[in-house]
Design a protein around this motif. Structure first.
Motif, PDB file in Angstrom:
ATOM      1  N   LEU A   1     -58.544 -23.886  -0.389  1.00  0.00           N
ATOM      2  CA  LEU A   1     -57.927 -24.562  -1.530  1.00  0.00           C
ATOM      3  C   LEU A   1     -58.661 -25.854  -1.867  1.00  0.00           C
ATOM      4  O   LEU A   1     -58.644 -26.296  -3.015  1.00  0.00           O
ATOM      5  CB  LEU A   1     -56.449 -24.862  -1.248  1.00  0.00           C
ATOM      6  N   GLY A   2     -59.316 -26.439  -0.886  1.00  0.00           N
ATOM      7  CA  GLY A   2     -60.126 -27.627  -1.146  1.00  0.00           C
ATOM      8  C   GLY A   2     -61.266 -27.332  -2.103  1.00  0.00           C
ATOM      9  O   GLY A   2     -61.633 -28.166  -2.926  1.00  0.00           O
ATOM     10  N   LEU A   3     -61.818 -26.118  -2.015  1.00  0.00           N
ATOM     11  CA  LEU A   3     -62.893 -25.732  -2.932  1.00  0.00           C
ATOM     12  C   LEU A   3     -62.375 -25.582  -4.360  1.00  0.00           C
ATOM     13  O   LEU A   3     -63.064 -25.927  -5.315  1.00  0.00           O
ATOM     14  CB  LEU A   3     -63.541 -24.432  -2.460  1.00  0.00           C
ATOM     15  N   ILE A   4     -61.154 -25.089  -4.507  1.00  0.00           N
ATOM     16  CA  ILE A   4     -60.549 -24.987  -5.833  1.00  0.00           C
ATOM     17  C   ILE A   4     -60.357 -26.386  -6.414  1.00  0.00           C
ATOM     18  O   ILE A   4     -60.623 -26.621  -7.592  1.00  0.00           O
ATOM     19  CB  ILE A   4     -59.215 -24.223  -5.764  1.00  0.00           C
ATOM     20  N   GLY A   5     -59.912 -27.327  -5.564  1.00  0.00           N
ATOM     21  CA  GLY A   5     -59.775 -28.716  -6.015  1.00  0.00           C
ATOM     22  C   GLY A   5     -61.109 -29.313  -6.427  1.00  0.00           C
ATOM     23  O   GLY A   5     -61.191 -30.056  -7.416  1.00  0.00           O
ATOM     24  N   LEU A   6     -62.150 -28.978  -5.711  1.00  0.00           N
ATOM     25  CA  LEU A   6     -63.492 -29.467  -6.041  1.00  0.00           C
ATOM     26  C   LEU A   6     -63.948 -28.946  -7.406  1.00  0.00           C
ATOM     27  O   LEU A   6     -64.455 -29.702  -8.233  1.00  0.00           O
ATOM     28  CB  LEU A   6     -64.466 -29.047  -4.942  1.00  0.00           C
TER      29      LEU A   6
ATOM     30  N   LEU B   1     -61.872 -39.291  -9.067  1.00  0.00           N
ATOM     31  CA  LEU B   1     -61.859 -37.836  -8.941  1.00  0.00           C
ATOM     32  C   LEU B   1     -62.919 -37.342  -7.963  1.00  0.00           C
ATOM     33  O   LEU B   1     -62.677 -36.403  -7.203  1.00  0.00           O
ATOM     34  CB  LEU B   1     -62.085 -37.188 -10.308  1.00  0.00           C
ATOM     35  N   THR B   2     -64.071 -37.956  -7.964  1.00  0.00           N
ATOM     36  CA  THR B   2     -65.145 -37.537  -7.061  1.00  0.00           C
ATOM     37  C   THR B   2     -64.751 -37.738  -5.601  1.00  0.00           C
ATOM     38  O   THR B   2     -64.970 -36.855  -4.761  1.00  0.00           O
ATOM     39  CB  THR B   2     -66.437 -38.312  -7.369  1.00  0.00           C
ATOM     40  N   VAL B   3     -64.160 -38.876  -5.301  1.00  0.00           N
ATOM     41  CA  VAL B   3     -63.761 -39.160  -3.915  1.00  0.00           C
ATOM     42  C   VAL B   3     -62.720 -38.153  -3.438  1.00  0.00           C
ATOM     43  O   VAL B   3     -62.846 -37.582  -2.345  1.00  0.00           O
ATOM     44  CB  VAL B   3     -63.254 -40.608  -3.781  1.00  0.00           C
ATOM     45  N   THR B   4     -61.699 -37.898  -4.257  1.00  0.00           N
ATOM     46  CA  THR B   4     -60.678 -36.941  -3.818  1.00  0.00           C
ATOM     47  C   THR B   4     -61.230 -35.517  -3.775  1.00  0.00           C
ATOM     48  O   THR B   4     -60.844 -34.730  -2.908  1.00  0.00           O
ATOM     49  CB  THR B   4     -59.438 -36.999  -4.723  1.00  0.00           C
ATOM     50  N   ALA B   5     -62.152 -35.177  -4.672  1.00  0.00           N
ATOM     51  CA  ALA B   5     -62.754 -33.841  -4.643  1.00  0.00           C
ATOM     52  C   ALA B   5     -63.609 -33.648  -3.399  1.00  0.00           C
ATOM     53  O   ALA B   5     -63.591 -32.578  -2.785  1.00  0.00           O
ATOM     54  CB  ALA B   5     -63.585 -33.612  -5.899  1.00  0.00           C
ATOM     55  N   ILE B   6     -64.347 -34.672  -3.015  1.00  0.00           N
ATOM     56  CA  ILE B   6     -65.155 -34.580  -1.790  1.00  0.00           C
ATOM     57  C   ILE B   6     -64.246 -34.433  -0.577  1.00  0.00           C
ATOM     58  O   ILE B   6     -64.526 -33.645   0.337  1.00  0.00           O
ATOM     59  CB  ILE B   6     -66.086 -35.798  -1.662  1.00  0.00           C
ATOM     60  N   MET B   7     -63.143 -35.162  -0.561  1.00  0.00           N
ATOM     61  CA  MET B   7     -62.188 -35.037   0.544  1.00  0.00           C
ATOM     62  C   MET B   7     -61.599 -33.626   0.595  1.00  0.00           C
ATOM     63  O   MET B   7     -61.437 -33.054   1.670  1.00  0.00           O
ATOM     64  CB  MET B   7     -61.081 -36.079   0.399  1.00  0.00           C
ATOM     65  N   ALA B   8     -61.299 -33.054  -0.581  1.00  0.00           N
ATOM     66  CA  ALA B   8     -60.746 -31.698  -0.630  1.00  0.00           C
ATOM     67  C   ALA B   8     -61.770 -30.680  -0.144  1.00  0.00           C
ATOM     68  O   ALA B   8     -61.441 -29.770   0.622  1.00  0.00           O
ATOM     69  CB  ALA B   8     -60.296 -31.371  -2.057  1.00  0.00           C
ATOM     70  N   GLY B   9     -63.013 -30.807  -0.555  1.00  0.00           N
ATOM     71  CA  GLY B   9     -64.062 -29.901  -0.099  1.00  0.00           C
ATOM     72  C   GLY B   9     -64.355 -30.061   1.381  1.00  0.00           C
ATOM     73  O   GLY B   9     -64.687 -29.097   2.075  1.00  0.00           O
ATOM     74  N   GLN B  10     -64.213 -31.271   1.893  1.00  0.00           N
ATOM     75  CA  GLN B  10     -64.478 -31.544   3.298  1.00  0.00           C
ATOM     76  C   GLN B  10     -63.508 -30.802   4.204  1.00  0.00           C
ATOM     77  O   GLN B  10     -63.865 -30.425   5.316  1.00  0.00           O
ATOM     78  CB  GLN B  10     -64.402 -33.058   3.543  1.00  0.00           C
ATOM     79  N   ILE B  11     -62.308 -30.542   3.733  1.00  0.00           N
ATOM     80  CA  ILE B  11     -61.331 -29.803   4.548  1.00  0.00           C
ATOM     81  C   ILE B  11     -61.849 -28.401   4.838  1.00  0.00           C
ATOM     82  O   ILE B  11     -61.739 -27.894   5.954  1.00  0.00           O
ATOM     83  CB  ILE B  11     -59.960 -29.771   3.843  1.00  0.00           C
ATOM     84  N   TRP B  12     -62.424 -27.759   3.824  1.00  0.00           N
ATOM     85  CA  TRP B  12     -62.991 -26.427   4.042  1.00  0.00           C
ATOM     86  C   TRP B  12     -64.157 -26.501   5.012  1.00  0.00           C
ATOM     87  O   TRP B  12     -64.294 -25.659   5.902  1.00  0.00           O
ATOM     88  CB  TRP B  12     -63.429 -25.809   2.719  1.00  0.00           C
ATOM     89  N   ILE B  13     -65.020 -27.502   4.848  1.00  0.00           N
ATOM     90  CA  ILE B  13     -66.181 -27.648   5.735  1.00  0.00           C
ATOM     91  C   ILE B  13     -65.731 -27.857   7.172  1.00  0.00           C
ATOM     92  O   ILE B  13     -66.241 -27.226   8.101  1.00  0.00           O
ATOM     93  CB  ILE B  13     -67.073 -28.813   5.264  1.00  0.00           C
ATOM     94  N   GLU B  14     -64.746 -28.730   7.352  1.00  0.00           N
ATOM     95  CA  GLU B  14     -64.256 -28.986   8.715  1.00  0.00           C
ATOM     96  C   GLU B  14     -63.637 -27.735   9.324  1.00  0.00           C
ATOM     97  O   GLU B  14     -63.897 -27.400  10.485  1.00  0.00           O
ATOM     98  CB  GLU B  14     -63.232 -30.120   8.712  1.00  0.00           C
ATOM     99  N   SER B  15     -62.826 -27.028   8.560  1.00  0.00           N
ATOM    100  CA  SER B  15     -62.211 -25.795   9.074  1.00  0.00           C
ATOM    101  C   SER B  15     -63.272 -24.760   9.423  1.00  0.00           C
ATOM    102  O   SER B  15     -63.186 -24.094  10.454  1.00  0.00           O
ATOM    103  CB  SER B  15     -61.247 -25.215   8.039  1.00  0.00           C
ATOM    104  N   TYR B  16     -64.268 -24.625   8.571  1.00  0.00           N
ATOM    105  CA  TYR B  16     -65.345 -23.666   8.834  1.00  0.00           C
ATOM    106  C   TYR B  16     -66.100 -24.034  10.108  1.00  0.00           C
ATOM    107  O   TYR B  16     -66.370 -23.172  10.957  1.00  0.00           O
ATOM    108  CB  TYR B  16     -66.300 -23.614   7.637  1.00  0.00           C
ATOM    109  N   CYS B  17     -66.429 -25.310  10.257  1.00  0.00           N
ATOM    110  CA  CYS B  17     -67.177 -25.744  11.447  1.00  0.00           C
ATOM    111  C   CYS B  17     -66.344 -25.589  12.711  1.00  0.00           C
ATOM    112  O   CYS B  17     -66.860 -25.166  13.746  1.00  0.00           O
ATOM    113  CB  CYS B  17     -67.632 -27.195  11.284  1.00  0.00           C
TER     114      CYS B  17
END
Length: 151
Positions: free
Chosen positions: A59-64, A91-107
């Motif tokens: 869902l973080g990617l959708i937010g991004l 918007l950029t800061v919150t979008a990066i934070m949202a995308g980071q959740i996917w990255i962290e979960s994947y890692c």
């Protein structure tokens, strides 16, 4: 008969709802329906809900993606450069934070280090809500600005 500019103002008022709805349909409904169709085609008992389908922080990617489209609209607006920059940074800061959740979960899942699917679901859902609410406010302000300048 209403003049043409009143129809354009009404279209502008509805446009942002259609765009956000399109992103939510493509981000939520399409993956869910495709998963169910795949399971039906392969005669599987797999019937995932939204929570199981997006437990890895997708869902973080959708937010991004949503934030990128709103930043694009904001960059094309006639607001002052300071206002455009400030809105874009928020918007950029919150979008990066949202995308980071996917990255962290994947890692975490890839390295088998403390992967908690419920945490990925909760965090990505919360960040998507934050990005979507910011996007909604910015699109409403852009819409209002377009109406004011059209008069």
């Amino acid at each position: 008969m209403l003049p043409l500019h009143s129809y354009a103002a009404n279209w502008t008022a509805v446009k942002w709802l259609l765009w956000i709805g399109l992103y939510l349909i493509l981000g939520f409904l399409a993956p869910w329906l495709m998963t169910r169709a795949w399971a039906h085609h392969h005669r599987s008992d797999l019937r995932p809900g939204f929570r199981q389908l997006f437990q890895n922080g997708e869902l973080g990617l959708i937010g991004l993606i949503l934030a990128i489209s709103v930043i694009w609209d904001l960059q094309r607006s006639q607001y002052t450069p300071f206002t455009v920059a400030l809105g874009s940074v928020f918007l950029t800061v919150t979008a990066i934070m949202a995308g980071q959740i996917w990255i962290e979960s994947y890692c975490r899942r890839s390295t088998n280090s403390d992967f908690q699917p419920e945490r990925g679901w909760r965090d990505s859902r919360t960040m998507l809500l934050l990005v979507a609410s910011q996007a909604l406010v910015i699109e409403m302000l852009l819409d209002r600005f377009a109406k004011v300048t059209a008069q």
